[in-house]
Scaffold this motif. Structure first.
Motif, PDB file in Angstrom:
ATOM      1  N   ARG A 111      78.176 -25.229  23.854  1.00 31.93           N
ATOM      2  CA  ARG A 111      77.256 -25.705  22.691  1.00 31.93           C
ATOM      3  C   ARG A 111      76.112 -24.905  22.736  1.00 31.93           C
ATOM      4  O   ARG A 111      75.527 -24.785  22.042  1.00 31.93           O
ATOM      5  CB  ARG A 111      76.998 -27.114  23.129  1.00 31.93           C
ATOM      6  CG  ARG A 111      77.972 -28.027  23.167  1.00 31.93           C
ATOM      7  CD  ARG A 111      77.784 -29.562  23.577  1.00 31.93           C
ATOM      8  NE  ARG A 111      78.734 -30.498  23.678  1.00 31.93           N
ATOM      9  CZ  ARG A 111      78.860 -31.599  24.243  1.00 31.93           C
ATOM     10  NH1 ARG A 111      77.716 -31.832  24.988  1.00 31.93           N
ATOM     11  NH2 ARG A 111      79.994 -32.261  24.356  1.00 31.93           N
ATOM     12  N   GLU A 112      75.687 -24.478  23.950  1.00 32.26           N
ATOM     13  CA  GLU A 112      74.273 -23.762  24.307  1.00 32.26           C
ATOM     14  C   GLU A 112      74.361 -22.039  24.348  1.00 32.26           C
ATOM     15  O   GLU A 112      73.147 -21.832  23.860  1.00 32.26           O
ATOM     16  CB  GLU A 112      73.567 -24.380  25.458  1.00 32.26           C
ATOM     17  CG  GLU A 112      73.254 -25.721  25.500  1.00 32.26           C
ATOM     18  CD  GLU A 112      72.838 -26.389  26.680  1.00 32.26           C
ATOM     19  OE1 GLU A 112      71.843 -26.014  27.447  1.00 32.26           O
ATOM     20  OE2 GLU A 112      73.460 -27.460  27.087  1.00 32.26           O
ATOM     21  N   PHE A 132      77.204 -23.642  34.926  1.00 27.50           N
ATOM     22  CA  PHE A 132      77.187 -23.179  33.642  1.00 27.50           C
ATOM     23  C   PHE A 132      78.757 -23.875  33.358  1.00 27.50           C
ATOM     24  O   PHE A 132      79.880 -23.113  34.030  1.00 27.50           O
ATOM     25  CB  PHE A 132      77.171 -21.873  33.469  1.00 27.50           C
ATOM     26  CG  PHE A 132      75.824 -21.160  33.511  1.00 27.50           C
ATOM     27  CD1 PHE A 132      75.161 -20.800  32.721  1.00 27.50           C
ATOM     28  CD2 PHE A 132      75.140 -21.611  34.726  1.00 27.50           C
ATOM     29  CE1 PHE A 132      73.733 -20.418  32.612  1.00 27.50           C
ATOM     30  CE2 PHE A 132      73.945 -20.796  35.042  1.00 27.50           C
ATOM     31  CZ  PHE A 132      73.098 -20.290  34.021  1.00 27.50           C
ATOM     32  N   CYS A 133      79.060 -24.638  32.317  1.00 31.98           N
ATOM     33  CA  CYS A 133      80.365 -25.328  31.846  1.00 31.98           C
ATOM     34  C   CYS A 133      80.938 -24.593  30.685  1.00 31.98           C
ATOM     35  O   CYS A 133      80.212 -24.866  29.667  1.00 31.98           O
ATOM     36  CB  CYS A 133      80.324 -26.651  32.197  1.00 31.98           C
ATOM     37  SG  CYS A 133      79.519 -27.614  33.568  1.00 31.98           S
ATOM     38  N   GLY A 134      81.865 -23.969  30.651  1.00 27.73           N
ATOM     39  CA  GLY A 134      82.657 -23.719  29.406  1.00 27.73           C
ATOM     40  C   GLY A 134      83.465 -22.344  29.417  1.00 27.73           C
ATOM     41  O   GLY A 134      83.244 -21.914  30.678  1.00 27.73           O
ATOM     42  N   GLY A 135      84.110 -22.123  28.477  1.00 25.06           N
ATOM     43  CA  GLY A 135      85.017 -20.898  28.347  1.00 25.06           C
ATOM     44  C   GLY A 135      84.237 -19.962  27.773  1.00 25.06           C
ATOM     45  O   GLY A 135      83.647 -20.243  26.709  1.00 25.06           O
ATOM     46  N   SER A 136      84.592 -18.568  28.035  1.00 22.56           N
ATOM     47  CA  SER A 136      83.884 -17.442  27.584  1.00 22.56           C
ATOM     48  C   SER A 136      84.801 -16.314  27.264  1.00 22.56           C
ATOM     49  O   SER A 136      85.312 -16.139  28.493  1.00 22.56           O
ATOM     50  CB  SER A 136      82.524 -17.090  27.702  1.00 22.56           C
ATOM     51  OG  SER A 136      82.100 -15.849  27.580  1.00 22.56           O
ATOM     52  N   TRP A 143      79.682 -15.656  24.923  1.00 24.50           N
ATOM     53  CA  TRP A 143      78.410 -16.414  25.409  1.00 24.50           C
ATOM     54  C   TRP A 143      77.517 -15.064  25.129  1.00 24.50           C
ATOM     55  O   TRP A 143      77.728 -13.986  25.410  1.00 24.50           O
ATOM     56  CB  TRP A 143      78.274 -16.917  26.784  1.00 24.50           C
ATOM     57  CG  TRP A 143      79.044 -17.975  27.007  1.00 24.50           C
ATOM     58  CD1 TRP A 143      79.829 -18.643  26.076  1.00 24.50           C
ATOM     59  CD2 TRP A 143      79.466 -18.751  28.266  1.00 24.50           C
ATOM     60  NE1 TRP A 143      80.398 -20.161  26.679  1.00 24.50           N
ATOM     61  CE2 TRP A 143      79.829 -19.979  27.983  1.00 24.50           C
ATOM     62  CE3 TRP A 143      78.723 -18.527  29.278  1.00 24.50           C
ATOM     63  CZ2 TRP A 143      80.087 -20.942  29.069  1.00 24.50           C
ATOM     64  CZ3 TRP A 143      78.993 -19.757  30.505  1.00 24.50           C
ATOM     65  CH2 TRP A 143      79.378 -20.711  30.309  1.00 24.50           C
ATOM     66  N   HIS A 144      76.154 -15.592  24.935  1.00 20.78           N
ATOM     67  CA  HIS A 144      74.894 -14.695  24.847  1.00 20.78           C
ATOM     68  C   HIS A 144      74.644 -14.139  26.288  1.00 20.78           C
ATOM     69  O   HIS A 144      74.326 -14.920  27.185  1.00 20.78           O
ATOM     70  CB  HIS A 144      73.814 -15.146  24.381  1.00 20.78           C
ATOM     71  CG  HIS A 144      73.834 -15.579  22.948  1.00 20.78           C
ATOM     72  ND1 HIS A 144      73.483 -14.768  21.825  1.00 20.78           N
ATOM     73  CD2 HIS A 144      74.243 -16.548  22.073  1.00 20.78           C
ATOM     74  CE1 HIS A 144      73.749 -15.198  20.550  1.00 20.78           C
ATOM     75  NE2 HIS A 144      73.973 -16.263  20.607  1.00 20.78           N
ATOM     76  N   VAL A 145      75.106 -12.779  26.619  1.00 23.17           N
ATOM     77  CA  VAL A 145      74.863 -12.542  27.989  1.00 23.17           C
ATOM     78  C   VAL A 145      73.524 -12.441  28.254  1.00 23.17           C
ATOM     79  O   VAL A 145      73.023 -12.843  29.400  1.00 23.17           O
ATOM     80  CB  VAL A 145      75.309 -11.085  27.914  1.00 23.17           C
ATOM     81  CG1 VAL A 145      74.995 -10.454  29.430  1.00 23.17           C
ATOM     82  CG2 VAL A 145      77.022 -11.039  27.793  1.00 23.17           C
ATOM     83  N   ASP A 146      72.460 -12.136  27.355  1.00 28.29           N
ATOM     84  CA  ASP A 146      71.261 -12.104  27.947  1.00 28.29           C
ATOM     85  C   ASP A 146      70.731 -13.507  28.030  1.00 28.29           C
ATOM     86  O   ASP A 146      69.675 -13.633  28.891  1.00 28.29           O
ATOM     87  CB  ASP A 146      70.328 -11.459  26.319  1.00 28.29           C
ATOM     88  CG  ASP A 146      70.500 -10.039  26.568  1.00 28.29           C
ATOM     89  OD1 ASP A 146      70.804  -9.407  27.466  1.00 28.29           O
ATOM     90  OD2 ASP A 146      70.198  -9.558  25.317  1.00 28.29           O
ATOM     91  N   LYS A 147      71.166 -14.461  27.143  1.00 31.11           N
ATOM     92  CA  LYS A 147      70.727 -15.868  27.659  1.00 31.11           C
ATOM     93  C   LYS A 147      71.283 -16.136  28.857  1.00 31.11           C
ATOM     94  O   LYS A 147      70.553 -16.958  29.726  1.00 31.11           O
ATOM     95  CB  LYS A 147      71.226 -16.899  26.552  1.00 31.11           C
ATOM     96  CG  LYS A 147      70.445 -16.767  25.183  1.00 31.11           C
ATOM     97  CD  LYS A 147      71.053 -17.563  24.234  1.00 31.11           C
ATOM     98  CE  LYS A 147      70.158 -17.786  22.967  1.00 31.11           C
ATOM     99  NZ  LYS A 147      70.815 -18.571  21.921  1.00 31.11           N
ATOM    100  N   LEU A 149      68.826 -17.534  32.014  1.00 29.41           N
ATOM    101  CA  LEU A 149      68.823 -18.622  32.741  1.00 29.41           C
ATOM    102  C   LEU A 149      69.024 -18.638  33.952  1.00 29.41           C
ATOM    103  O   LEU A 149      68.752 -19.530  34.934  1.00 29.41           O
ATOM    104  CB  LEU A 149      70.015 -19.366  32.047  1.00 29.41           C
ATOM    105  CG  LEU A 149      69.878 -20.075  30.584  1.00 29.41           C
ATOM    106  CD1 LEU A 149      71.058 -20.528  29.861  1.00 29.41           C
ATOM    107  CD2 LEU A 149      68.711 -21.102  30.408  1.00 29.41           C
ATOM    108  N   VAL A 150      69.826 -17.696  34.449  1.00 23.91           N
ATOM    109  CA  VAL A 150      69.963 -17.323  35.748  1.00 23.91           C
ATOM    110  C   VAL A 150      68.931 -17.041  36.646  1.00 23.91           C
ATOM    111  O   VAL A 150      68.590 -17.510  37.887  1.00 23.91           O
ATOM    112  CB  VAL A 150      71.483 -16.189  36.170  1.00 23.91           C
ATOM    113  CG1 VAL A 150      71.505 -15.887  37.658  1.00 23.91           C
ATOM    114  CG2 VAL A 150      72.585 -16.828  35.673  1.00 23.91           C
TER     115      VAL A 150
END
Length: 166
Positions: free
Chosen positions: A35-36, A78-82, A59-63, A67-68
């Protein structure tokens, strides 16, 4: 967003969203990656695409990096598939891969509405193939039996985080 950061991955319908919700309910900082952080793009270049497909769900790698790097929380999940996880997987302190048996997978797919990924016959066939081949999930993650009750799944993840911290 955490001093320690973990990726929770798995094939569709293994429970990534449910685990994220339960982690949040239990007071942990957890991000719904689908979602995010997700968008449709080329997994190699990150360039946006108009092609909506499983292969382009990235996923946005820079985001993720931002966040990390933010260490406001003791731990973040961080939950989800990419499909581009190889671009950022090394940023994580650990990776958990949710797995379920085929019977559980089929039951969960049967419960999916048609407008969600996995609700259409062609998507179900893709998910079943990916479940068998495990071709688009991290290879070196800690396997978690996600067919268990959600509380047990989250407990297993949290317990492994504590073990790996030592």
């Amino acid at each position: 967003m955490g001093v320690r950061n973990y990726l929770i991955e798995g094939v569709s319908c293994t429970g990534k969203t449910t685990v994220c919700n339960e982690l949040q309910r239990s007071g942990y900082h957890a991000i719904h990656g689908d979602r995010e952080l997700a968008y449709q793009g080329d997994p190699e270049s990150g360039t946006r695409t108009d092609t909506a497909s499983h292969e382009n769900h990235i996923w946005h790698v820079d985001k993720v990096k931002t966040l990390v790097d933010n260490q406001d929380e003791p731990v973040t999940f961080f939950c989800g598939g990419s499909r581009n996880f190889s671009k950022f997987i090394d940023l994580f302190d650990g990776v958990f891969v949710l797995e379920v048996d085929m019977e559980t997978l089929n039951r969960r797919l049967d419960e999916r509405p048609e407008n969600e990924f996995g609700g259409k016959k062609t998507e179900r066939e893709l998910i079943a193939r990916l479940h068998q081949t495990k071709e688009d999930i991290p290879k070196n993650g800690i396997i978690i039996d996600a067919a268990a009750p959600i509380e047990h799944v989250v407990d297993a993840i949290v317990r492994q985080c504590k073990v790996n911290k030592r």
